[in-house]
Enzyme design. Structure first.
Site, PDB file in Angstrom:
ATOM      1  N   CYS A  78      -1.542   8.344   4.050  1.00 40.95           N
ATOM      2  CA  CYS A  78      -1.650   8.053   2.618  1.00 40.95           C
ATOM      3  C   CYS A  78      -3.053   8.394   2.144  1.00 40.95           C
ATOM      4  O   CYS A  78      -3.275   8.641   0.972  1.00 40.95           O
ATOM      5  CB  CYS A  78      -1.278   6.622   2.318  1.00 40.95           C
ATOM      6  N   GLU A  96       0.890  -1.163   0.000  1.00 40.82           N
ATOM      7  CA  GLU A  96       0.000   0.000   0.000  1.00 40.82           C
ATOM      8  C   GLU A  96       0.924   1.207   0.000  1.00 40.82           C
ATOM      9  O   GLU A  96       1.781   1.338   0.870  1.00 40.82           O
ATOM     10  CB  GLU A  96      -0.881  -0.067   1.242  1.00 40.82           C
TER      11      GLU A  96
HETATM   12  C1  UN1 Z   1      -2.977   5.828   5.978  1.00 39.34           C
HETATM   13  O1  UN1 Z   1      -3.673   6.712   5.512  1.00 39.34           O
HETATM   14  O2  UN1 Z   1      -1.726   5.950   6.013  1.00 39.34           O
HETATM   15  O3  UN1 Z   1      -8.395   5.683   6.309  1.00 39.34           O
HETATM   16  C2  UN1 Z   1      -3.596   4.583   6.527  1.00 39.34           C
HETATM   17  C3  UN1 Z   1      -7.670   6.213   7.134  1.00 39.34           C
HETATM   18  C4  UN1 Z   1      -6.999   5.362   8.176  1.00 39.34           C
HETATM   19  C5  UN1 Z   1      -5.523   5.266   7.927  1.00 39.34           C
HETATM   20  C6  UN1 Z   1      -5.085   4.668   6.680  1.00 39.34           C
HETATM   21  N1  UN1 Z   1      -7.625   4.082   8.253  1.00 39.34           N
HETATM   22  O4  UN1 Z   1      -7.492   7.413   7.140  1.00 39.34           O
END
Ligand code: UN1
Length: 528
Positions: free
Chosen positions: A325, A291
Site C-alpha cells: 500500500c 488501512e
Molecule cells: C504496506 O505497504 O502494505 O512502509 C504496509 C512500508 C512497510 C509496509 C507497510 N512498513 O513499506
C-alpha cells in the site's frame, strides 16, 4: 549453516542498502530448503478456544513461486466456526482484561521472543508464501518483532493509560482510564502477512481485548506460525483465535454481533464496506481501524540528486512487485531532468533480477496470483491503447516462470494527465511518469487522488522541501531517501496514518497513537 550464530547476524530492515549480509545469506541458503521440505504441505487447522478446529472446507494454498507446490492444507472456517471463535474470545475477554496491563505486556514480550526465536524460519515461510525477496521477507519479520516490542513499550510508558484528573473539591477523586472494547476481529492482507497481522493483533491484545484473527487465505502458513508463537508465549486459551478463509469467513466475522471492533488492512472497497456496515450500520457505532491502500506520488525536482532519486524510486515502485500500500506508483519529474532521471530509473529497473526469490540476488519474485497478472496485462493494454511508451510490460515465461506469474517492472510515460492509471491503485510493479514545470502544480495533481498514504520527494532546495512538507496530502512523507521513495516505515521511527481514502482514522499505526484506539475512555469520579 554459517559459522556465525544466527542470533549474532546483522539485522535486516527495509532501509538496508549496501551492508554486508553474506552471513545472513549463507544462513538462509540452509534455512529456505529446510523450511521448504519440513514446513510446506502440512495440515494447518484453525485454532479456536485453545483447540485445533477443522470446521469448514479444507483448501490447498499454492506457492506463488511455483503453483505446483502446496504451502499447506488450510480450513476456511465455517460460519459456525466463526461463531465458536467469537464466543471463545468473549468468554476469555473478561479475565484477559482483569489480568492487568503489566502481565499482558509481559506476555506480549514473550510473543516477540517466540517470534524472534524462529525469525529465519518465519521469513523463509513468508518468502515462499508471498513470493517476496529474502531481504523483504527478513525485514518484515524484524519489523513484526519490533512492532510487538514497540507497542508493549508504549503501554508501559503510558502506565496503562490511567491518569488522575482534576478535583472539583478535596473530597472528590477522578481518574481517567482507557479500557478495552471486548472482542476485536483482525483481518489481514497477504502482502505483509507477518507484520500487519501481528501489529494489529498484538495492539488489540495489549489493550486488553480478545482477538479473532483472520489471515489472508493465501497466508495461512505464517498465520498459523504466528498462532503457534502466541501459544508458545503462554497466552490463555481463547484470548487469540485463528480462523483462516476467504470472503465468506470474513463476512461471517464482520457480520457477527459479538465483535466489538475491527482492525483491517486491505483494499479501499472492503475497508469502506466494513466501515459503512459494521462501523455505523448497527444500533451504535463500533470502532473500525482500517488501512486501505494508496496511490503514492513522488516528486523529482530540478535540484534533485538523480542517482538517489532513481535508486529510491525503483525500490519503492518495484520492491515486493509493487504489492505494497506504500508503493510508489506515480512519479512527477521536472521537465529539465526528465530524460536523465528516466534513463537512470530504466537502467536500475532493467538490472533487477526477476525469478525465484529464494535466490540471493533476486529482487523481484512473482506477483501473488493469476488475478494480479490479469490486472497487469489489462494495465499494460490500457497504457498502450492510450499511446504511451512502455518500458517493461511483459509477462515472463519459460521454466519456473510457467508455474507462477512473473512480470517485468514497468514504467509508463506519456499517458494523458487525466488517465485512470495515474489515479487507481494497481498493486503491481507498474509506475506511471508525469512531468511538471512548477512543483506546486505537481503536488496539486499528486494530491488529486482519493488516497493519501505516503509521498516522497527528491530535492536539495529547502524551499521545495518546505512546499512539499506543507502541502502534500499524505500521512507519511519522505525526502531524499535512496532506500525508498515512499516505502519502508518502521515501528517507532515513522508512523503510518492513511489520510483520505487510505484510512478510517486520524491516527496511524507504528506510532504512539495507535494503541489507544483499541480502547475506550472512562472517567471515574469517587467521593472520599
Ligand atoms: C504496506 O505497504 O502494505 O512502509 C504496509 C512500508 C512497510 C509496509 C507497510 N512498513 O513499506
Amino acid at each position: 549453516m554459517t559459522s556465525i550464530a544466527p542470533g549474532a547476524l546483522p539485522r535486516v530492515t527495509y532501509s538496508n542498502t549496501g551492508e554486508d549480509f553474506s552471513g545472513v545469506h549463507a544462513h538462509l541458503d540452509a534455512v529456505i530448503p529446510d523450511v521448504r521440505s519440513r514446513l510446506l504441505g502440512l495440515d494447518r487447522p484453525n485454532r479456536i478456544g485453545g483447540a485445533d478446529s477443522r470446521d469448514g472446507d479444507a483448501f490447498d494454498a499454492p506457492c506463488p513461486i511455483d503453483r505446483r507446490v502446496s504451502l499447506g492444507r488450510f480450513v476456511a472456517a465455517s460460519p459456525a466456526a466463526v461463531d465458536a471463535a467469537v464466543s471463545a474470545a468473549r468468554r476469555a475477554a473478561d479475565d484477559w482484561r482483569r489480568l492487568g496491563w503489566e502481565r499482558r505486556v509481559a506476555l506480549a514480550r514473550k510473543v516477540a521472543d517466540a517470534m524472534e526465536a524462529v525469525k529465519f524460519e518465519m521469513a523463509a515461510a513468508c518468502l515462499l508464501e508471498v513470493g517476496k525477496s529474502r531481504m523483504e521477507a527478513l525485514g518484515e519479520v524484524e519489523e513484526a518483532v519490533d512492532l510487538v516490542r514497540f507497542y508493549a513499550g508504549e503501554m508501559e510508558a503510558n502506565g496503562g493509560y490511567e491518569k488522575p484528573l482534576l478535583r472539583a473539591n478535596p473530597k472528590e477523586e477522578t481518574r481517567d482510564v482507557l479500557r478495552p472494547f471486548g472482542v476485536f476481529a483482525v483481518i489481514a492482507p497477504f502482502n505483509f502477512p507477518v507484520a500487519l497481522s501481528i501489529g494489529m493483533s498484538i495492539s488489540a491484545l495489549i489493550a486488553g481485548n480478545a482477538v479473532v484473527f483472520k489471515p489472508s487465505p493465501m497466508a495461512g502458513l505464517t498465520g498459523r506460525m504466528l498462532m503457534d508463537c502466541v501459544m508458545a508465549a503462554g497466552l490463555p486459551d481463547g484470548v487469540f483465535n485463528l480462523v483462516c478463509g476467504g470472503a465468506e469467513t470474513g463476512a461471517a466475522l464482520v457480520g457477527h454481533s459479538g465483535v466489538d471492533g475491527i482492525a483491517f488492512t486491505g483494499s479501499h472497497a472492503v475497508g469502506m464496506a466494513i466501515m459503512r456496515g459494521f462501523g455505523v450500520g448497527g444500533r451504535h457505532a463500533k470502532p473500525v481501524l482500517a488501512e486501505m491502500g494508496g496511490k503514492n506520488p513522488t516528486y523529482v525536482t530540478a535540484s534533485a540528486d538523480l542517482a538517489t532519486a532513481a535508486a529510491g524510486m525503483a525500490r519503492s515502485a518495484f520492491g515486493l512487485q509493487g504489492q505494497k500500500c506504500s508503493a510508489g506508483s506515480v512519479v512527477f519529474v521536472h521537465d529539465a531532468v526528465r530524460d536523465e532521471f528516466l534513463e537512470r530509473l530504466a537502467a536500475t529497473a532493467t538490472s533487477f533480477r526477476i525469478g525465484d526469490p529464494a535466490g540471493r540476488d533476486v529482487f523481484m519474485g512473482p506477483v501473488i496470483n493469476r488475478a494480479a497478472r490479469d490486472r497487469f496485462e489489462a494495465a499494460v493494454a490500457a497504457a498502450s491503447a492510450a499511446g504511451s511508451s512502455i518500458i517493461g510490460g511483459r509477462v515472463l515465461s519459460g521454466g519456473l516462470r510457467d508455474h507462477g506469474d512473473y512480470v517485468e517492472p514497468t514504467i509508463v510515460t506519456g499517458l494523458p494527465d487525466d488517465h485512470a492509471l495515474h489515479r487507481d491503485e494497481l498493486f503491481l510493479p507498474f509506475l506511471t511518469v508525469r512531468t511538471f514545470s512548477a512543483l506546486d502544480d505537481a503536488i496539486r495533481r499528486g494530491n488529486a487522488v482519493p488516497y493519501g498514504l505516503t509521498a516522497g520527494i527528491y530535492a536539495q532546495d529547502e524551499v521545495e522541501l518546505d512546499l512539499f512538507l506543507d502541502t502534500a496530502e499524505a500521512g507519511v512523507l519522505y525526502a531524499n531517501r535512496a532506500s525508498g521513495a515512499t516505502t519502508g516505515a518502521w515501528p517507532g521511527i515513522q508512523t503510518f496514518c492513511g489520510w483520505k481514502g487510505s484510512g478510517t482514522g486520524s491516527k496511524g499505526g507504528l506510532g504512539t497513537w495507535y494503541l489507544p484506539q483499541f480502547m475506550r475512555e472512562q472517567s471515574r469520579t469517587i467521593m472520599r
